[in-house]
Design a protein around this motif. Sequence first.
Motif, PDB file in Angstrom:
ATOM      1  N   ILE A 120       0.818  -1.226   0.000  1.00  0.00           N
ATOM      2  CA  ILE A 120       0.000   0.000   0.000  1.00  0.00           C
ATOM      3  C   ILE A 120       0.848   1.271   0.000  1.00  0.00           C
ATOM      4  CG2 ILE A 120      -1.750   1.320   1.263  1.00  0.00           C
ATOM      5  CD1 ILE A 120      -2.829  -1.397   2.283  1.00  0.00           C
ATOM      6  N   PRO A 121       1.896   1.370   0.836  1.00  0.00           N
ATOM      7  CA  PRO A 121       2.671   2.625   0.855  1.00  0.00           C
ATOM      8  C   PRO A 121       3.753   2.719  -0.217  1.00  0.00           C
ATOM      9  CG  PRO A 121       3.494   1.159   2.552  1.00  0.00           C
ATOM     10  CD  PRO A 121       2.323   0.457   1.916  1.00  0.00           C
ATOM     11  N   THR A 122       3.792   1.778  -1.151  1.00  0.00           N
ATOM     12  CA  THR A 122       4.845   1.809  -2.173  1.00  0.00           C
ATOM     13  C   THR A 122       4.495   2.695  -3.362  1.00  0.00           C
ATOM     14  OG1 THR A 122       3.982  -0.125  -3.370  1.00  0.00           O
ATOM     15  CG2 THR A 122       5.519  -0.554  -1.560  1.00  0.00           C
ATOM     16  N   ALA A 123       3.239   3.127  -3.463  1.00  0.00           N
ATOM     17  CA  ALA A 123       2.774   3.828  -4.665  1.00  0.00           C
ATOM     18  C   ALA A 123       2.933   5.343  -4.561  1.00  0.00           C
ATOM     19  CB  ALA A 123       1.310   3.482  -4.923  1.00  0.00           C
ATOM     20  N   THR A 124       3.091   5.984  -5.707  1.00  0.00           N
ATOM     21  CA  THR A 124       3.099   7.452  -5.807  1.00  0.00           C
ATOM     22  C   THR A 124       1.964   7.874  -6.730  1.00  0.00           C
ATOM     23  OG1 THR A 124       5.484   7.695  -5.458  1.00  0.00           O
ATOM     24  CG2 THR A 124       4.374   9.477  -6.617  1.00  0.00           C
ATOM     25  N   ASP A 125       1.166   8.844  -6.289  1.00  0.00           N
ATOM     26  CA  ASP A 125       0.054   9.342  -7.101  1.00  0.00           C
ATOM     27  C   ASP A 125       0.587  10.399  -8.064  1.00  0.00           C
ATOM     28  OD1 ASP A 125      -2.219  10.915  -8.017  1.00  0.00           O
ATOM     29  OD2 ASP A 125      -3.387   9.828  -6.534  1.00  0.00           O
ATOM     30  N   ILE A 126       0.736  10.011  -9.318  1.00  0.00           N
ATOM     31  CA  ILE A 126       1.353  10.892 -10.307  1.00  0.00           C
ATOM     32  C   ILE A 126       0.530  12.161 -10.530  1.00  0.00           C
ATOM     33  CG2 ILE A 126       0.266   9.712 -12.272  1.00  0.00           C
ATOM     34  CD1 ILE A 126       2.851  10.216 -13.838  1.00  0.00           C
ATOM     35  N   ALA A 127      -0.806  12.057 -10.482  1.00  0.00           N
ATOM     36  CA  ALA A 127      -1.655  13.224 -10.735  1.00  0.00           C
ATOM     37  C   ALA A 127      -1.489  14.270  -9.646  1.00  0.00           C
ATOM     38  CB  ALA A 127      -3.119  12.796 -10.840  1.00  0.00           C
ATOM     39  N   PHE A 128      -1.529  13.831  -8.378  1.00  0.00           N
ATOM     40  CA  PHE A 128      -1.378  14.753  -7.261  1.00  0.00           C
ATOM     41  C   PHE A 128       0.025  15.354  -7.223  1.00  0.00           C
ATOM     42  CE2 PHE A 128      -5.081  13.473  -4.440  1.00  0.00           C
ATOM     43  CZ  PHE A 128      -5.566  14.769  -4.348  1.00  0.00           C
ATOM     44  N   ALA A 129       1.043  14.506  -7.330  1.00  0.00           N
ATOM     45  CA  ALA A 129       2.420  14.979  -7.216  1.00  0.00           C
ATOM     46  C   ALA A 129       2.750  15.995  -8.306  1.00  0.00           C
ATOM     47  CB  ALA A 129       3.385  13.796  -7.272  1.00  0.00           C
ATOM     48  N   LEU A 130       2.397  15.667  -9.557  1.00  0.00           N
ATOM     49  CA  LEU A 130       2.684  16.586 -10.657  1.00  0.00           C
ATOM     50  C   LEU A 130       1.793  17.826 -10.597  1.00  0.00           C
ATOM     51  CD1 LEU A 130       3.251  14.125 -13.640  1.00  0.00           C
ATOM     52  CD2 LEU A 130       4.958  15.364 -12.314  1.00  0.00           C
ATOM     53  N   PRO A 141      13.008  23.300 -10.908  1.00  0.00           N
ATOM     54  CA  PRO A 141      13.718  23.187 -12.185  1.00  0.00           C
ATOM     55  C   PRO A 141      13.072  22.152 -13.104  1.00  0.00           C
ATOM     56  CG  PRO A 141      15.256  23.123 -10.341  1.00  0.00           C
ATOM     57  CD  PRO A 141      13.878  23.034  -9.751  1.00  0.00           C
ATOM     58  N   LEU A 142      13.147  22.396 -14.404  1.00  0.00           N
ATOM     59  CA  LEU A 142      12.558  21.483 -15.381  1.00  0.00           C
ATOM     60  C   LEU A 142      13.124  20.072 -15.217  1.00  0.00           C
ATOM     61  CD1 LEU A 142      10.831  20.914 -17.887  1.00  0.00           C
ATOM     62  CD2 LEU A 142      12.762  21.685 -19.294  1.00  0.00           C
ATOM     63  N   SER A 143      14.409  19.963 -14.902  1.00  0.00           N
ATOM     64  CA  SER A 143      15.035  18.649 -14.756  1.00  0.00           C
ATOM     65  C   SER A 143      14.382  17.839 -13.638  1.00  0.00           C
ATOM     66  CB  SER A 143      16.531  18.801 -14.471  1.00  0.00           C
ATOM     67  OG  SER A 143      16.740  19.502 -13.245  1.00  0.00           O
ATOM     68  N   LEU A 144      13.951  18.520 -12.577  1.00  0.00           N
ATOM     69  CA  LEU A 144      13.287  17.831 -11.469  1.00  0.00           C
ATOM     70  C   LEU A 144      11.883  17.399 -11.856  1.00  0.00           C
ATOM     71  CD1 LEU A 144      14.122  19.500  -8.020  1.00  0.00           C
ATOM     72  CD2 LEU A 144      14.587  17.180  -8.786  1.00  0.00           C
ATOM     73  N   LYS A 145      11.212  18.200 -12.674  1.00  0.00           N
ATOM     74  CA  LYS A 145       9.881  17.825 -13.150  1.00  0.00           C
ATOM     75  C   LYS A 145       9.972  16.570 -14.020  1.00  0.00           C
ATOM     76  CE  LYS A 145       8.272  22.646 -13.144  1.00  0.00           C
ATOM     77  NZ  LYS A 145       7.812  23.785 -13.961  1.00  0.00           N
ATOM     78  N   VAL A 146      10.981  16.528 -14.879  1.00  0.00           N
ATOM     79  CA  VAL A 146      11.187  15.357 -15.731  1.00  0.00           C
ATOM     80  C   VAL A 146      11.521  14.137 -14.865  1.00  0.00           C
ATOM     81  CG1 VAL A 146      12.682  14.346 -17.500  1.00  0.00           C
ATOM     82  CG2 VAL A 146      11.895  16.710 -17.729  1.00  0.00           C
ATOM     83  N   PHE A 147      12.374  14.346 -13.850  1.00  0.00           N
ATOM     84  CA  PHE A 147      12.757  13.267 -12.938  1.00  0.00           C
ATOM     85  C   PHE A 147      11.542  12.700 -12.214  1.00  0.00           C
ATOM     86  CE2 PHE A 147      13.829  12.367  -8.418  1.00  0.00           C
ATOM     87  CZ  PHE A 147      14.522  11.184  -8.597  1.00  0.00           C
ATOM     88  N   LEU A 148      10.690  13.595 -11.687  1.00  0.00           N
ATOM     89  CA  LEU A 148       9.500  13.151 -10.964  1.00  0.00           C
ATOM     90  C   LEU A 148       8.540  12.413 -11.896  1.00  0.00           C
ATOM     91  CD1 LEU A 148       7.706  13.040  -8.446  1.00  0.00           C
ATOM     92  CD2 LEU A 148       6.826  15.302  -9.042  1.00  0.00           C
ATOM     93  N   THR A 149       8.362  12.935 -13.113  1.00  0.00           N
ATOM     94  CA  THR A 149       7.478  12.279 -14.085  1.00  0.00           C
ATOM     95  C   THR A 149       7.968  10.867 -14.393  1.00  0.00           C
ATOM     96  OG1 THR A 149       6.926  14.410 -15.092  1.00  0.00           O
ATOM     97  CG2 THR A 149       6.468  12.442 -16.381  1.00  0.00           C
ATOM     98  N   ALA A 150       9.265  10.744 -14.695  1.00  0.00           N
ATOM     99  CA  ALA A 150       9.837   9.439 -15.026  1.00  0.00           C
ATOM    100  C   ALA A 150       9.736   8.480 -13.839  1.00  0.00           C
ATOM    101  CB  ALA A 150      11.292   9.599 -15.457  1.00  0.00           C
ATOM    102  N   LEU A 151      10.050   8.986 -12.637  1.00  0.00           N
ATOM    103  CA  LEU A 151       9.981   8.145 -11.439  1.00  0.00           C
ATOM    104  C   LEU A 151       8.559   7.649 -11.199  1.00  0.00           C
ATOM    105  CD1 LEU A 151      11.724   8.841  -8.055  1.00  0.00           C
ATOM    106  CD2 LEU A 151       9.330   8.206  -8.088  1.00  0.00           C
ATOM    107  N   ALA A 152       7.583   8.562 -11.329  1.00  0.00           N
ATOM    108  CA  ALA A 152       6.185   8.187 -11.076  1.00  0.00           C
ATOM    109  C   ALA A 152       5.687   7.176 -12.115  1.00  0.00           C
ATOM    110  CB  ALA A 152       5.297   9.436 -11.089  1.00  0.00           C
ATOM    111  N   ILE A 153       6.154   7.304 -13.354  1.00  0.00           N
ATOM    112  CA  ILE A 153       5.751   6.361 -14.401  1.00  0.00           C
ATOM    113  C   ILE A 153       6.312   4.975 -14.102  1.00  0.00           C
ATOM    114  CG2 ILE A 153       6.116   5.762 -16.826  1.00  0.00           C
ATOM    115  CD1 ILE A 153       5.912   8.784 -17.418  1.00  0.00           C
ATOM    116  N   ILE A 154       7.596   4.911 -13.725  1.00  0.00           N
ATOM    117  CA  ILE A 154       8.200   3.630 -13.359  1.00  0.00           C
ATOM    118  C   ILE A 154       7.509   3.065 -12.116  1.00  0.00           C
ATOM    119  CG2 ILE A 154      10.327   2.525 -12.548  1.00  0.00           C
ATOM    120  CD1 ILE A 154      11.860   4.565 -14.275  1.00  0.00           C
ATOM    121  N   ASP A 155       7.138   3.954 -11.199  1.00  0.00           N
ATOM    122  CA  ASP A 155       6.411   3.550  -9.991  1.00  0.00           C
ATOM    123  C   ASP A 155       5.078   2.906 -10.366  1.00  0.00           C
ATOM    124  OD1 ASP A 155       4.630   4.091  -7.467  1.00  0.00           O
ATOM    125  OD2 ASP A 155       6.669   4.529  -6.805  1.00  0.00           O
ATOM    126  N   ASP A 156       4.389   3.496 -11.347  1.00  0.00           N
ATOM    127  CA  ASP A 156       3.117   2.917 -11.815  1.00  0.00           C
ATOM    128  C   ASP A 156       3.337   1.533 -12.418  1.00  0.00           C
ATOM    129  OD1 ASP A 156       1.469   4.941 -11.013  1.00  0.00           O
ATOM    130  OD2 ASP A 156       1.362   5.941 -12.945  1.00  0.00           O
TER     131      ASP A 156
END
Length: 382
Positions: A120-130, A141-156
Motif C-alpha cells: 500500500i505505501p509503495t505507490a506514488t500518485d502521479i496526478a497529485f504529485a505533478l 527546475p525542469l530537470s526535477l519535473k522530468v525526474f519526478l514524471t519518469a519516477l512516477a511512471i516507473i512507480d506505476d
Amino acid sequence: MYQKIKYFFSLPTAGGIILMLSAILGLLIANSPLSEQYFTILGSYIAGLSVLHWINDALMAIFFLYVGLELKREFISGELATNSQRILPGLAAFAGLAVPAIIYFMLNKNDAAAISGWAIPTATDIAFALGIVALLGSRVPLSLKVFLTALAIIDDLAAILIIAVFYSNELNLLYLLGAAAALGVLIILNRAKITNKYCYIAVGLILWFLVLQSGIHATLAGVILAMTIPLKNAKTNAKGEAPLIAWEHGLSNWVSFLIIPLFGLANAGVSFAGLELSMLTHPIVLGVAFGLFFGKQIGVFGMVFIGEKLGIFKRPTGASWLQVYGIALLCGIGFTMSLFISMLAFASPELQDLSKIGVFLGSLISGVLGYLLLRFNPQKSQ
C-alpha cells in the motif's frame, strides 16, 4: 462564467484539484446523514457487479489503459527511451518502493492479516504529485519535473506488476487461455498495422471480461490492451497523431475529470463513527503513513544522494539538494494507487478503513511539507 470554467479545466492542476475535492466529498458524505444511502448505492448490484466493483474493476481498467499508453510512449520515444534516461529514476523508484514496504513489514510482521498490505505505501500518485509541482511553476527546475514524471511512471509500472503477481485470486486456466487468445488477436491487429479503434475496443472488452473471470485483477486488461495500440510505423489521423497518441489524448479528460474523481468519491468514504484516537497508532495506520512519509523520502532522496556520492549518476541538472528532498517528499503522496491496492489487500472493511486513514495521513503530510519546502526554498538552484 463559461470562459472561467474552460480556463480552469485547461490548467495542469485541475485534475488534482477535482480529485482532492471528490475525496473530501466522499469523506463528508460517509460521515453525514446521507452515509447510509452512500454505502447502499456503492453496494447495489448491476449486471452481476456492485457499483463499487464497476468503478474499481471496470472504470479503473480504463485508467490503467491510460497509464499503459503513457508507459509505452515514454519507454519508446519519451523520457525513458534510453537506458541512461532510465537509470536514475529507475533506481530511485525501486528504493522508493522497497523502503516503504520494509517499514510497513516491520510494523506489521506479527499480524498475518495485516501483512498483505505491505504494498500500500509503495505507490506514488502521479496526478497529485505533478499537480503540486505545476502549482510551484518555475520554483522547480525542469530537470526535477522530468525526474519526478519518469519516477512516477516507473512507480506505476511497478504497481501494475505487484498487483499482477501478489494480488491475483485463484486462477482459472480456461479463462486465462481465453485471455491469451484475445491478446493474440490484439497482437495480430498490431502487426497487421490495423488502426481502426473499434477493432481494438471490441477485442479489449472481451479481454477485460476474460481477465475478470480468470482471477487476475480485471484492471490489468487495460494495460495489456495499451501495449498493443500502435505507436510507430502506423497510419496517423487528420491531426498527424499515431493511434496511441490519439487514444491517450482522447482518454485524458475522461480519466482526469470523471474516472479518477469517481474513484476518489467511492473509495475515500471512511466512516469515522466509532473512531478512537488509539486507532491512529494501529500498526496498519502507522505502517502505511510512515511508509509513505518516511519510506518514500528515505528511499528516493537516499538513492539520489548515495548514487551521486558514489559517482553512479548525478542529481537532476540545476537542482539543489533541498529541492531534490522536496520532490522526494512529494513522492509520499500515494492516494489513488495506494487506495486501490488497499482494496485488493484487505477483504475486511475494518482493515480497509485503517489503511485508508494511513493513506490520508501519509499523503497529506507528504504533500503539504513537500509543497512548503519547495515553495519557500531559500536556496537557488545549483
